[in-house]
Design an enzyme around this catalytic site. Structure first.
Site, PDB file in Angstrom:
ATOM      1  N   LYS A 150       0.838  -1.184   0.000  1.00  0.00           N
ATOM      2  CA  LYS A 150       0.000   0.000   0.000  1.00  0.00           C
ATOM      3  C   LYS A 150       0.883   1.248   0.000  1.00  0.00           C
ATOM      4  O   LYS A 150       2.034   1.137   0.432  1.00  0.00           O
ATOM      5  CB  LYS A 150      -0.941  -0.005   1.204  1.00  0.00           C
ATOM      6  CG  LYS A 150      -0.233   0.213   2.557  1.00  0.00           C
ATOM      7  CD  LYS A 150      -1.170   0.724   3.590  1.00  0.00           C
ATOM      8  CE  LYS A 150      -1.108   2.212   3.709  1.00  0.00           C
ATOM      9  NZ  LYS A 150      -0.273   2.713   4.785  1.00  0.00           N
ATOM     10  N   ASP A 237      -3.566   7.219   4.650  1.00  0.00           N
ATOM     11  CA  ASP A 237      -2.539   6.309   5.171  1.00  0.00           C
ATOM     12  C   ASP A 237      -3.139   5.175   6.008  1.00  0.00           C
ATOM     13  O   ASP A 237      -2.645   4.056   5.977  1.00  0.00           O
ATOM     14  CB  ASP A 237      -1.550   7.127   6.029  1.00  0.00           C
ATOM     15  CG  ASP A 237      -0.391   6.286   6.548  1.00  0.00           C
ATOM     16  OD1 ASP A 237       0.247   5.599   5.722  1.00  0.00           O
ATOM     17  OD2 ASP A 237      -0.127   6.307   7.764  1.00  0.00           O
ATOM     18  N   HIS A 242      -6.330   0.095   6.309  1.00  0.00           N
ATOM     19  CA  HIS A 242      -6.378  -0.705   7.543  1.00  0.00           C
ATOM     20  C   HIS A 242      -7.725  -0.585   8.274  1.00  0.00           C
ATOM     21  O   HIS A 242      -8.325  -1.578   8.662  1.00  0.00           O
ATOM     22  CB  HIS A 242      -5.274  -0.284   8.514  1.00  0.00           C
ATOM     23  CG  HIS A 242      -3.900  -0.283   7.912  1.00  0.00           C
ATOM     24  ND1 HIS A 242      -3.501  -1.207   6.990  1.00  0.00           N
ATOM     25  CD2 HIS A 242      -2.834   0.540   8.099  1.00  0.00           C
ATOM     26  CE1 HIS A 242      -2.233  -0.971   6.645  1.00  0.00           C
ATOM     27  NE2 HIS A 242      -1.814   0.089   7.305  1.00  0.00           N
ATOM     28  N   LYS A 342      -1.472  10.063  14.945  1.00  0.00           N
ATOM     29  CA  LYS A 342      -0.096   9.913  15.416  1.00  0.00           C
ATOM     30  C   LYS A 342       0.105  10.826  16.620  1.00  0.00           C
ATOM     31  O   LYS A 342      -0.613  11.808  16.788  1.00  0.00           O
ATOM     32  CB  LYS A 342       0.872  10.301  14.288  1.00  0.00           C
ATOM     33  CG  LYS A 342       0.696   9.376  13.068  1.00  0.00           C
ATOM     34  CD  LYS A 342       1.988   9.096  12.371  1.00  0.00           C
ATOM     35  CE  LYS A 342       1.808   8.191  11.175  1.00  0.00           C
ATOM     36  NZ  LYS A 342       2.020   6.768  11.466  1.00  0.00           N
TER      37      LYS A 342
HETATM   38  C1  BG6 Z   1       1.354   1.747   7.945  1.00  0.00           C
HETATM   39  C2  BG6 Z   1       1.253   3.247   7.912  1.00  0.00           C
HETATM   40  O1  BG6 Z   1       0.589   1.181   6.918  1.00  0.00           O
HETATM   41  O2  BG6 Z   1       0.881   1.282   9.196  1.00  0.00           O
HETATM   42  C3  BG6 Z   1       2.041   3.852   9.050  1.00  0.00           C
HETATM   43  O3  BG6 Z   1       1.749   3.718   6.676  1.00  0.00           O
HETATM   44  C4  BG6 Z   1       1.616   3.260  10.373  1.00  0.00           C
HETATM   45  O4  BG6 Z   1       1.884   5.278   9.074  1.00  0.00           O
HETATM   46  C5  BG6 Z   1       1.637   1.734  10.305  1.00  0.00           C
HETATM   47  O5  BG6 Z   1       2.531   3.710  11.368  1.00  0.00           O
HETATM   48  C6  BG6 Z   1       1.024   1.129  11.543  1.00  0.00           C
HETATM   49  O6  BG6 Z   1       1.237  -0.253  11.529  1.00  0.00           O
HETATM   50  P1  BG6 Z   1       1.375  -1.090  12.871  1.00  0.00           P
HETATM   51  O7  BG6 Z   1       1.491  -2.493  12.408  1.00  0.00           O
HETATM   52  O8  BG6 Z   1       2.574  -0.568  13.587  1.00  0.00           O
HETATM   53  O9  BG6 Z   1       0.117  -0.820  13.626  1.00  0.00           O
END
Ligand code: BG6
Length: 493
Positions: A150, A237, A242, A342
């Site tokens: 992605k 993002d 997600h 964030k």
């Molecule tokens: C990524 C995003 O897809 O997922 C990031 O681009 C984010 O910005 C990350 O920090 C979070 O993933 P995880 O597995 O740490 O929750």
């Protein structure tokens, strides 16, 4: 964790972006763990592609350094390490030019019967051009697959373009679009929770559920990815992929089997049933925020603009809340509050199902009120499931109500390492199982829902509202849910 490990078919895995951050931080460590479990056949090869001048030895040294940086020392034993490093090759290649293609072709030739995986850990703008080059070089062998990281585009039109370009070379069942959240153990566990228990299904609808909260909170900032992130923002993002995938797993109808299209068909129906948020509704149902200086994890941190360091103020959101509604019989009138950001106070990805209040209380006012039951699925950290129940506070002093969690902690129940999402996903690509990958129509349906929100933010010049790092976003995020007479899970305690 108890699991039965079956060796996968012999493969050649070619990683475009083989020296990049994702390869070093995630892909190579994940493959190493599969090595440790003896899941990789001895003849299989891993080919890193980059523009660097590296011979095999130098690439192996770079990979070893990455493993040592990202894995605990006690997880790296010499025998497996040597075997793993022995699989590595590197080809210096210019993805849009001519350099290196012949060398890659020569390396792979004679291995046409193997599973061949092209992992594109590159900017999405390169997906189409790389696939075209793979076709020109005749590398799209019978068992070849391509993996796309992605983001797939930055809006519906660019996603369609990429899907067309990649689809011109690879058939849809050979295209694996990664959403690493789907590879997380706890996300897969959502399916077990919903469909391997008869308890929940009768309650899993608008008559028993008041609303759902899905939060993916991070304490980190943009971590040196400012270039990408500033062009994306939290909605592109995290939400487009997600969080919408999580929403689908919570909201979908039970698929008839776990077969890939059965699951993905159900997810697609949810995406298509999402009510559009456009025009004036955007002001009521969405919030954009951007962090300023503050403190997270006990450390003082700079604001987003300072972290980016471009000198110009940015209008990108690092936080967003959306009130999503699903227009179907099961979910009519049940809002899904989606939140991500964030520099929030703690790292927490969780899904909270808030049930309806009891219809009538038999208890005296001084017993306290019965709080609605909540089912909290903790995706990370402290993976587990918690069901908040009302009980009688023990003691002789009469009837007092108290909320207590029934808490299942996976760390306590299974004293084993949790595999990283990429371990599962990479093995699924090699096995040719696309269940945990996004199909073209899913990605496009997700963009189709997100796009009017992005457009309305732009039209309304909706600049992100500031929030101090270490807080739960701008006050508008609290107001959004409180207007509906509800509170965020962490404020409900
Ligand atoms: C990524 C995003 O897809 O997922 C990031 O681009 C984010 O910005 C990350 O920090 C979070 O993933 P995880 O597995 O740490 O929750």
């Amino acid at each position: 964790m108890s699991s039965h490990i079956i060796q996968v078919d012999v493969f050649d895995l070619v990683v475009f972006g083989g020296t990049g951050d994702l390869a070093r931080r995630k892909l190579l460590p994940a493959l190493f763990y599969r090595e440790r479990d003896d899941q990789l056949p001895p003849e299989s090869r891993i080919v890193g592609i980059s523009r660097a001048t590296l011979n095999r030895k130098a690439y192996a040294a770079l990979v070893e350094a990455a493993l040592r940086e990202h894995l605990p020392a006690e997880h790296i034993d010499q025998a497996h390490l040597e075997r793993f490093l022995g699989r590595l090759h590197h080809v210096r290649l210019d993805v849009t030019g001519d350099r290196g293609w012949q060398e890659l072709t020569a390396l792979l030739s004679g291995a046409e019967d193997r599973v061949r995986v092209f992992y594109l850990a590159t900017a999405p703008g390169l997906f189409g051009p790389i696939c075209a080059k793979l076709a020109d070089a005749g590398l799209n062998s019978r068992r070849a697959r391509v993996v796309l990281e992605k983001p797939i585009g930055r809006d519906l039109a660019s996603a369609r373009r990429i899907n067309d370009e990649v689809g011109a070379v690879f058939a849809e069942d050979a295209i694996f679009r990664i959403d690493h959240y789907l590879g997380k153990e706890t996300v897969q566990n959502l399916m077990a929770l919903r469909f391997a228990n008869s308890l929940f299904e009768p309650l899993w609808n608008h008559s028993a559920i008041d609303h759902v909260q899905i939060t993916v909170a991070e304490t980190i900032g943009v971590e040196g990815r400012g270039d990408y992130y500033d062009r994306a923002g939290a909605l592109r993002d995290m939400v487009q992929n997600h969080i919408l995938q999580l929403l689908c797993l919570v909201a979908m109808e039970p698929p008839t089997t776990l077969e890939s299209d059965a699951v993905r068909d159900e997810k697609l129906k949810v995406l298509r049933a999402l009510q559009p948020i456009a025009g004036p509704a955007v002001a009521l149902k969405t919030v954009r925020g951007q962090y300023r200086a503050g403190a997270t994890n006990g450390a003082v941190v700079p604001g987003y603009d300072e972290e980016l360091g471009t000198g110009a103020p940015s209008e990108t959101e690092t936080f967003t809340v959306l009130k999503a509604e699903i227009g179907n019989w099961r979910w009519a009138g049940v809002p899904f509050y989606l939140r991500t950001g964030k520099r929030l106070p703690r790292r927490a990805s969780e899904i909270v199902i808030v049930f309806r209040s009891i219809p009538h209380s038999i208890f005296a006012p001084d017993a306290g009120s019965a709080r609605p039951n909540r089912l909290v699925v903790r995706l990370q950290p402290n993976e587990g499931v918690e069901l908040l129940l009302m009980i009688k506070d023990p003691g002789p002093g009469g009837m007092r109500l108290r909320a207590m969690p029934l808490n299942l902690s996976f760390a306590e129940a299974f004293r084993a390492r949790y595999p990283d999402a990429y371990e599962r996903l990479l093995m699924d690509v090699i096995r040719g199982n696309p269940t945990l990958f996004m199909r073209r129509d899913e990605v496009e349906a997700a963009w189709a829902w997100v796009e009017p929100i992005l457009a309305a933010w732009q039209e309304r010049h909706e600049t992100p509202k500031p929030y101090a790092a270490g807080t739960w976003g701008p006050s508008a995020a609290i107001a959004l849910i409180e207007r509906d007479g509800r509170t965020w899970h962490e404020d409900a305690a």
